[in-house]
Design a protein around this motif. Sequence first.
Motif, PDB file in Angstrom:
ATOM      1  N   LEU A   1       0.884  -1.135  -0.013  1.00 20.25           N
ATOM      2  CA  LEU A   1       0.008  -0.145   0.031  1.00 20.25           C
ATOM      3  C   LEU A   1       0.916   1.163  -0.083  1.00 20.25           C
ATOM      4  O   LEU A   1       0.556   2.131  -0.662  1.00 20.25           O
ATOM      5  N   TYR A   2       1.864   1.434   1.111  1.00 22.03           N
ATOM      6  CA  TYR A   2       2.463   2.579   1.093  1.00 22.03           C
ATOM      7  C   TYR A   2       3.822   2.617  -0.130  1.00 22.03           C
ATOM      8  O   TYR A   2       4.295   3.735  -0.375  1.00 22.03           O
ATOM      9  N   PHE A   3       4.153   1.621  -0.563  1.00 23.21           N
ATOM     10  CA  PHE A   3       4.937   1.673  -1.845  1.00 23.21           C
ATOM     11  C   PHE A   3       4.303   2.645  -3.064  1.00 23.21           C
ATOM     12  O   PHE A   3       4.997   3.252  -3.709  1.00 23.21           O
ATOM     13  N   TRP A   4       3.007   2.119  -3.175  1.00 24.44           N
ATOM     14  CA  TRP A   4       2.251   2.658  -3.954  1.00 24.44           C
ATOM     15  C   TRP A   4       1.859   4.222  -3.854  1.00 24.44           C
ATOM     16  O   TRP A   4       1.964   5.087  -4.688  1.00 24.44           O
ATOM     17  N   ILE A   5       1.584   4.446  -2.704  1.00 23.36           N
ATOM     18  CA  ILE A   5       1.130   5.774  -2.100  1.00 23.36           C
ATOM     19  C   ILE A   5       2.202   6.813  -2.014  1.00 23.36           C
ATOM     20  O   ILE A   5       2.266   8.016  -2.475  1.00 23.36           O
ATOM     21  N   LEU A   6       3.527   6.542  -1.457  1.00 21.02           N
ATOM     22  CA  LEU A   6       4.691   7.532  -1.171  1.00 21.02           C
ATOM     23  C   LEU A   6       5.606   7.317  -2.326  1.00 21.02           C
ATOM     24  O   LEU A   6       5.947   6.217  -3.103  1.00 21.02           O
ATOM     25  N   GLY A   7       6.169   8.658  -2.489  1.00 22.35           N
ATOM     26  CA  GLY A   7       7.349   8.595  -3.424  1.00 22.35           C
ATOM     27  C   GLY A   7       8.639   8.397  -3.012  1.00 22.35           C
ATOM     28  O   GLY A   7       8.720   7.755  -1.887  1.00 22.35           O
ATOM     29  N   ASP A   8       9.693   8.859  -3.699  1.00 24.15           N
ATOM     30  CA  ASP A   8      11.206   8.196  -3.208  1.00 24.15           C
ATOM     31  C   ASP A   8      11.878   9.413  -2.569  1.00 24.15           C
ATOM     32  O   ASP A   8      13.279   9.471  -2.932  1.00 24.15           O
ATOM     33  N   THR A   9      11.261  10.620  -2.240  1.00 22.63           N
ATOM     34  CA  THR A   9      11.891  11.389  -1.656  1.00 22.63           C
ATOM     35  C   THR A   9      12.437  11.112  -0.261  1.00 22.63           C
ATOM     36  O   THR A   9      11.973  10.141   0.333  1.00 22.63           O
ATOM     37  N   PRO A  10      13.440  11.765   0.065  1.00 20.36           N
ATOM     38  CA  PRO A  10      14.068  11.091   1.400  1.00 20.36           C
ATOM     39  C   PRO A  10      12.986  11.146   2.571  1.00 20.36           C
ATOM     40  O   PRO A  10      13.015  10.028   3.257  1.00 20.36           O
ATOM     41  N   THR A  11      12.159  11.977   2.731  1.00 24.61           N
ATOM     42  CA  THR A  11      11.276  12.096   3.772  1.00 24.61           C
ATOM     43  C   THR A  11      10.343  10.956   3.592  1.00 24.61           C
ATOM     44  O   THR A  11       9.683  10.007   4.436  1.00 24.61           O
ATOM     45  N   GLU A  12       9.870  10.872   2.411  1.00 19.70           N
ATOM     46  CA  GLU A  12       8.510   9.947   2.038  1.00 19.70           C
ATOM     47  C   GLU A  12       9.227   8.542   2.110  1.00 19.70           C
ATOM     48  O   GLU A  12       8.764   7.384   2.459  1.00 19.70           O
ATOM     49  N   ASN A  13      10.745   8.394   1.848  1.00 19.50           N
ATOM     50  CA  ASN A  13      11.229   7.078   1.714  1.00 19.50           C
ATOM     51  C   ASN A  13      11.175   6.348   3.368  1.00 19.50           C
ATOM     52  O   ASN A  13      11.191   5.525   3.562  1.00 19.50           O
ATOM     53  N   LEU A  14      11.801   7.729   4.192  1.00 15.38           N
ATOM     54  CA  LEU A  14      11.801   7.062   5.423  1.00 15.38           C
ATOM     55  C   LEU A  14      10.589   6.847   6.217  1.00 15.38           C
ATOM     56  O   LEU A  14      10.406   5.476   6.904  1.00 15.38           O
ATOM     57  N   ILE A  15       9.486   7.570   5.839  1.00 11.26           N
ATOM     58  CA  ILE A  15       8.264   7.062   6.265  1.00 11.26           C
ATOM     59  C   ILE A  15       7.782   5.637   5.672  1.00 11.26           C
ATOM     60  O   ILE A  15       7.252   5.041   6.480  1.00 11.26           O
ATOM     61  N   PHE A  16       8.101   5.529   4.575  1.00  9.31           N
ATOM     62  CA  PHE A  16       7.649   4.095   4.096  1.00  9.31           C
ATOM     63  C   PHE A  16       8.463   2.969   4.590  1.00  9.31           C
ATOM     64  O   PHE A  16       7.749   1.985   5.140  1.00  9.31           O
TER      65      PHE A  16
END
Length: 307
Positions: free
Chosen positions: A237-252
């Motif tokens: 789910l989160y792989f699809w929702i979140l991008g690959d910016t450093p912040t979004e990657n860490l949240i993922f």
Amino acid sequence: MSNIFLVIISILVGIFLQRIREFPSDAPKALNAYLIYVVLPAVSLLHISKLELSLSLLLPISVAWIVFTLTWLIFGYLGKKLDWKRNTIGCLIICGGLSNTGFVGYPIIEAIYGVEGLKIAVLVDQPGSFLVVSSLAIIVASIYGEEKMRKRDISKRMLFFPPFLFFILALLLNLFQLEIKGVLQHVLESFSATLTPIALIAVGLQIKIKPQDIKDNFLWLGLIHKLLFIPLAIFMLYFWILGDTPTENLIFKVSVMEAGMASMITSSIIAGNFNLRPKLASLLVGIGIPLSFITLAGWYFLLAYLR
């Protein structure tokens, strides 16, 4: 990492105390009552009252709600379809839907993702897991407990469940910016510090592993669901929702790792309090925690490889 050693040692202490004849056989019930009426309210007052509320909390908070809702749907459906006992369904939902995002999650996340990762872990745990355990978990326990209860009675039981009452109080303190400090803060910190050792000693006291326990299909179903399926669901789910910016990657990454933690200690407390197969609940926690160190290592390397 000292918290992880504390978890392991506390469980071992509980197992050791089983061998002492003079130790009361009903000690787990007494310890659980202490946790429910004293420690969990103290934890709520101490942490929720100081949490910084903002819209940025929504995504990490959602992890706990998604995990519990998905678990409720799965085991609720399977239990009805396969005619499982109600107390077994309730136990699997509560233990399979609540992750140990705090006392095991915090030290692991901080060790591998640093302070920034820990900040996200707090968001997953406090306004996420803690609110779920204070609301949805009590509703499920009331529905699947031995006593058949009306909706009005379920609502009443949830509203008057001590941790939930103090969660509401803590939230009001937060909204009105009333700070807990001084002697009261010290008292709350002292009680809160006893949560992990006391809860896990209570778990250890109830772990009496016999060959037939290991053969229990519900034990392995609960462990596979909690340690493999649930983090996989959050991963997809989160792989699809979140991008690959450093912040979004860490949240993922933190979200997947927190979802993959073993069952929350409090889940076994609630299961015991509502008589939802307390031994199975203790095994899911007691066996799940050490087993999760292996599965979490697998998730960590998978996440590091993919992003």
